[in-house]
Design a protein around this motif. Structure first.
Motif, mmCIF file in Angstrom:
data_model
loop_
_atom_site.group_PDB
_atom_site.id
_atom_site.type_symbol
_atom_site.label_atom_id
_atom_site.label_comp_id
_atom_site.label_asym_id
_atom_site.label_seq_id
_atom_site.Cartn_x
_atom_site.Cartn_y
_atom_site.Cartn_z
ATOM 1 N N TRP A 65 0.718 -1.236 0.045
ATOM 2 C CA TRP A 65 0.037 -0.019 0.047
ATOM 3 C C TRP A 65 0.775 1.138 -0.001
ATOM 4 N N LYS A 79 3.938 1.607 -1.216
ATOM 5 C CA LYS A 79 4.420 1.854 -2.503
ATOM 6 C C LYS A 79 3.422 2.271 -3.506
ATOM 7 N N LYS A 80 2.254 1.759 -3.495
ATOM 8 C CA LYS A 80 1.272 2.362 -4.098
ATOM 9 C C LYS A 80 1.003 3.982 -4.130
ATOM 10 N N MET A 81 0.891 4.363 -2.786
ATOM 11 C CA MET A 81 0.955 5.762 -2.536
ATOM 12 C C MET A 81 2.181 6.547 -3.022
ATOM 13 N N SER A 116 3.850 6.026 -5.493
ATOM 14 C CA SER A 116 3.966 5.880 -6.927
ATOM 15 C C SER A 116 3.005 7.315 -7.469
ATOM 16 N N LYS A 117 1.996 7.687 -6.445
ATOM 17 C CA LYS A 117 1.140 8.724 -6.998
ATOM 18 C C LYS A 117 1.746 10.199 -6.581
ATOM 19 N N THR A 118 1.302 11.158 -7.288
ATOM 20 C CA THR A 118 1.724 12.415 -7.577
ATOM 21 C C THR A 118 1.582 13.137 -5.927
ATOM 22 N N GLY A 150 2.117 11.728 -3.386
ATOM 23 C CA GLY A 150 1.839 10.381 -2.509
ATOM 24 C C GLY A 150 2.534 10.433 -1.252
ATOM 25 N N SER A 194 10.152 8.256 -6.247
ATOM 26 C CA SER A 194 9.186 9.146 -5.992
ATOM 27 C C SER A 194 10.080 10.531 -5.508
ATOM 28 N N LYS A 211 10.949 12.439 -8.667
ATOM 29 C CA LYS A 211 9.644 13.233 -8.920
ATOM 30 C C LYS A 211 9.281 14.534 -7.997
#
Length: 397
Positions: free
Chosen positions: A172, A174-176, A178-180, A182, A237, A240
């Protein structure tokens, strides 16, 4: 077997942040806030750069410590890890409380007229009576060590589990990541601690009852571990988000200045300030990590030496600063003269003691937290698998 590399950027950040600690403690001699000794002239302007530094200096140290813990647990059982932490944190703490901190309290008692006599007199009479500030027994600036040991002791079983098992929680995160933006999800627990605990539990660094400090920093310690557990996703991340983090950090600290200078305390201001504080500290932590990947992730002989020296410097420095400050405090000298002598004297005497006494005498090494020398690097084990490394375009060789 996967090749191992060292995260030199984390090593450099650790050295830099601990180096800033010396400048910060020199500054404490001159600012309006309470400290062990105060200069005869207080410089109100100095509190603003120190407030900027104070917002993220300690938080990033606990994040880095959590990151180092991830690597340290690579080939260690829970029991072995805790034993190593006890030896590397507990022994220097005991030595510091017995030998390094008492001169600080002695100079403070002299300056405040609470004791008269030589240091030998002080040691033989009241040095180890009562708990500071009413008494004289204290760990002073070494408070970081018992807190770090507590966090390691409490979280080690969970860390071992997370490191050795694939979990929904890490997936979870990692998923967060990967978001802008996040990665800013981590300010949520920090905000609730800042908003709802800070008003009720003043910072004491006494460990017992210091609930806000314990909760806030153990969360940062945990975050550091989790970020490294996310591997490439974390480093990508950072790449970015670092420019946005710099912008957010500038805006957040500017907003804090407006709040501090222009508003009276109220419930609304408290909750607003709490949010801006955690946004500010997290943004600057991301900025430091993000740009260190590009600028600092390289080995050097200077880093190898400095990273090994940083722990002894940390243990020694404040006693030297306080000792010099005692003889400067009543002199009618300007800020630059006193600050220069304090800074150069603290760095210089710390280096002399480290290089010519501690380093050559092997039995002193464990007393100051030194492990065996490595070709590059220092006391903490910031090593990662090659697959976790992000190589910047600038340093792709």
């Amino acid at each position: 077997m996967e090749a191992k590399i060292r995260r030199y950027d984390l090593d450099w950040l650790r050295v830099i942040v601990f180096g800033l600690l010396i400048f910060y403690h020199v500054g404490m001699f001159f600012v309006p806030w309470g400290w062990h000794l105060k200069n005869n002239v207080i410089y109100d302007w100095l509190k603003w750069p120190m407030l900027f530094l104070n917002q993220w200096r300690l938080p990033i140290l606990f994040v880095i410590s959590g990151m180092g813990t991830y690597y340290a647990l690579g080939k260690r059982s829970t029991g072995k890890f805790i034993l190593e932490r006890y030896l590397r944190l507990g022994i220097p703490l005991a030595v510091g409380m017995l030998l390094i901190v008492p001169p600080q309290v002695y100079f403070e008692r002299l300056a405040k007229g609470q004791f008269a006599g030589t240091y030998i007199d002080y040691l033989s009479t009241v040095a180890f009576e009562g708990i500071y500030p009413e008494g004289n027994i204290s760990w002073h600036h070494l408070w970081f060590l018992p807190y770090l040991f507590l966090f390691s002791l409490v979280l080690a079983p969970l860390f071992v589990y997370l490191r050795r098992h694939k979990t929904l929680f890490i997936d979870w995160v990692k998923k967060m990541l990967s978001k802008t933006l996040g990665i800013y999800i981590f300010i949520v627990p920090l905000y609730f601690i800042e908003a709802f605990m800070e008003p009720f539990f003043p910072v004491t660094h006494a460990l017992v009852g210091d609930w806000f400090t314990i909760t806030f920093y153990i969360v940062l310690f945990f975050i550091g571990f989790v970020l490294i557990a996310c591997g490439d996703v974390f480093w990508q991340s950072l790449e970015k988000v670092k420019k946005q983090a710099l912008t957010l950090g500038i805006l957040a600290f500017s907003t804090l200045l407006l709040i501090w200078l222009g508003f009276e305390d109220s419930i609304l201001i408290h909750f607003t300030e709490a949010f801006v504080k955690v946004l500010n500290l997290w943004s600057w932590i991301l900025v430091l990590f993000g740009y260190a990947v590009n600028w600092l992730n390289r080995p050097s002989a200077s880093l190898a030496y400095a990273n090994r020296a940083v722990y002894p410097f940390y243990i020694l420095h404040q006693t030297i600063t306080v000792g010099i400050a005692y003889y400067l405090m009543d002199l009618e000298w300007n800020f630059f003269s006193k600050a220069s002598i304090l800074t150069l004297g603290t760095f210089g005497i710390s280096w002399l003691i480290y290089h010519f006494i501690i380093l050559p005498i092997g039995w002193l090494h464990p007393l100051f937290g030194l492990k065996k020398a490595r070709p590059i690097g220092g006391p903490d084990n910031f090593r990662s698998n090659r697959k976790d490394r992000i190589i910047s375009p600038k340093h792709s060789n």
